[in-house]
Motif scaffolding. Structure first.
Motif, PDB file in Angstrom:
ATOM      1  N   ILE A  43       0.825  -1.203   0.000  1.00 15.35           N
ATOM      2  CA  ILE A  43       0.000   0.000   0.000  1.00 15.35           C
ATOM      3  C   ILE A  43       0.861   1.256   0.000  1.00 15.35           C
ATOM      4  CG2 ILE A  43      -1.740   1.298   1.283  1.00 15.35           C
ATOM      5  CD1 ILE A  43      -2.811  -1.435   2.281  1.00 15.35           C
ATOM      6  N   SER A  44       1.804   1.342   0.919  1.00 15.84           N
ATOM      7  CA  SER A  44       2.658   2.537   0.983  1.00 15.84           C
ATOM      8  C   SER A  44       3.583   2.619  -0.227  1.00 15.84           C
ATOM      9  CB  SER A  44       3.469   2.533   2.280  1.00 15.84           C
ATOM     10  OG  SER A  44       4.301   1.394   2.361  1.00 15.84           O
ATOM     11  N   ARG A  45       3.978   1.481  -0.756  1.00 15.96           N
ATOM     12  CA  ARG A  45       4.879   1.488  -1.916  1.00 15.96           C
ATOM     13  C   ARG A  45       4.158   1.989  -3.168  1.00 15.96           C
ATOM     14  NH1 ARG A  45       7.569  -4.303  -2.192  1.00 15.96           N
ATOM     15  NH2 ARG A  45       9.142  -3.236  -3.484  1.00 15.96           N
ATOM     16  N   VAL A  46       2.897   1.616  -3.338  1.00 14.09           N
ATOM     17  CA  VAL A  46       2.120   2.122  -4.469  1.00 14.09           C
ATOM     18  C   VAL A  46       1.840   3.611  -4.287  1.00 14.09           C
ATOM     19  CG1 VAL A  46      -0.084   1.983  -5.691  1.00 14.09           C
ATOM     20  CG2 VAL A  46       1.111  -0.117  -5.049  1.00 14.09           C
ATOM     21  N   LYS A  47       1.595   4.044  -3.053  1.00 13.33           N
ATOM     22  CA  LYS A  47       1.415   5.478  -2.794  1.00 13.33           C
ATOM     23  C   LYS A  47       2.621   6.281  -3.284  1.00 13.33           C
ATOM     24  CE  LYS A  47      -1.570   5.355   1.317  1.00 13.33           C
ATOM     25  NZ  LYS A  47      -1.661   5.760   2.740  1.00 13.33           N
TER      26      LYS A  47
END
Length: 397
Positions: A43-47
């Motif tokens: 999730i944070s990596r796609v953000k």
């Protein structure tokens, strides 16, 4: 005969062997801690790829079209007024989707080859003194015509007019390949898919959601279940899904993000620009033109090339596939038969691009399309030689 030629369609893209292997995993219990440990960091990596620190991300099993539907059904209600420009096949499809959900779409007709007309959109927003327009749709990269639109310009128009409409952006063929700035551009919904810049098979509809868009879900009454933001985010908060996830695709996404992060996101953008520019120089050397009407509109993921009068671009696509085993993109909608498309996104190098340029030259020579043979290959080769290592230098700075 071994046929492992690269594809030059604008998605699904070539899949690196590393990512193909990442899909080859045994069945995992998607309600186990093993899944949670794999999924939550995504999730944070796609953000980071979307360039948002304030928004949320959900990843539905599906494709970019599913992302369009999620964007609309979670934030709007039947009868709501939506503003959109029709300037290519994919902007048209999103309009069609909205109309099927009984939305009132105000369409600004725009010639194919041009981007979203910011002045006309601004005028429509200024005229809407009652703020009946609830959302503005923008196709950041129109895949049918190879045109990039000015998302930041639309946000500026919204801000300057004090209009509260949501900004919904189709970034399917741009995100993870071309610079996209969700927070800086004030994008409320950003839509993409796994099969483009992430270099994966079709299987994930990836959606970025602003806080303003989440607030809009409280009033939206379009029916939704499979694509429900709240249901998905509630399950995601503890590392789960409200239904069976696309497990193998998520494993592939983790490996894709490893590759993007190792190269460096800005270097990914630089590489795409460099490869695209080589293709554009080849087209110019052939004495041909792109469908995009101005250099400021050029896409870095796909080039739509106009064939000379008297020739059918579909013949180029068919001949390339049947004789040389190389897929190019066909013209769609208003530009069908007028353009063939060279996709140059995802897992693409200058050497791979040169094979596509050379194949196009062989095909055009076979079909009797007039052009100076070899000129495109030479122009692209010279450019790639001059700029070799540009992305690596950028990473070192």
């Amino acid at each position: 005969m071994i046929n492992q030629n690269p594809v030059f369609i604008p998605g699904p893209t070539n899949i690196p062997e590393r990512l193909r292997r990442a899909f080859d995993v045994p069945t995992m219990d998607h309600r186990s801690d093993v899944f949670v440990d794999m999924f939550l960091p995504l999730i944070s990596r796609v953000k980071a790829v979307l360039k948002t620190s304030t928004g949320q991300v959900v990843m539905f099993p599906g494709s970019g079209t599913g992302g369009w539907e999620a964007a609309v059904t979670n934030t709007l209600s039947p009868g709501d007024r939506v503003l959109a420009a029709r300037h290519g096949m994919f902007s048209q499809k999103w309009i069609d989707l909205c109309q099927r959900h009984k939305l009132d779409v105000e369409i600004i007709e725009t010639p194919w080859g041009e981007g979203v007309p910011v002045p006309k959109m601004r005028a429509a927003l200024e005229a809407d003194t009652t703020h009946s327009i609830k959302a503005v749709l923008v196709t950041h990269n129109e895949t049918a015509t190879g045109v990039r639109s000015d998302v930041a310009g639309i946000r500026q128009a919204l801000n300057d007019t004090g209009h509260p409409a949501l900004l919904l952006v189709d970034g399917v063929s741009s995100i993870a390949s071309m610079d996209f700035r969700m927070d800086e551009w004030g994008v409320d919904i950003a839509v993409t898919g796994s099969q483009k810049g992430f270099m994966l098979p079709t299987g994930l509809a990836i959606v970025g959601i602003s806080q303003k868009a989440m607030e809009a879900t409280q009033k939206a009454t379009c029916p939704r279940y499979y694509f429900d933001f709240e249901m998905m985010l509630e399950a995601n908060s503890t590392g789960g899904y409200p239904y069976t996830p696309a497990l193998n695709a998520l494993c592939g996404l983790s490996a894709s993000l490893d590759m993007i992060e190792a190269e460096g996101l800005e270097c990914v953008f630089s590489r795409h620009h460099r490869i695209a520019e080589g293709v554009r120089r080849a087209v110019a050397a052939w004495g041909m033109e792109l469908c995009a009407r101005d250099a400021s509109l050029y896409s870095d993921t796909v080039s739509a090339i106009l064939v000379p009068d008297g020739f059918n671009a579909n013949d180029v696509v068919t001949h390339a596939a049947e004789v040389y085993g190389v897929p190019f993109g066909a013209g769609l909608g208003d530009v069908a038969g007028k353009v063939f498309r060279i996709g140059h996104l995802g897992a693409m190098t200058d050497v791979m691009a040169l094979t596509g340029i050379a194949t196009a030259e062989m095909v055009m020579a076979d079909l009797g399309i007039p052009f100076p043979q070899g000129a495109g290959v030479v122009a692209a080769t010279d450019y790639y030689r001059e700029t070799n290592g540009v992305s690596l230098k950028l990473a070192a700075e």
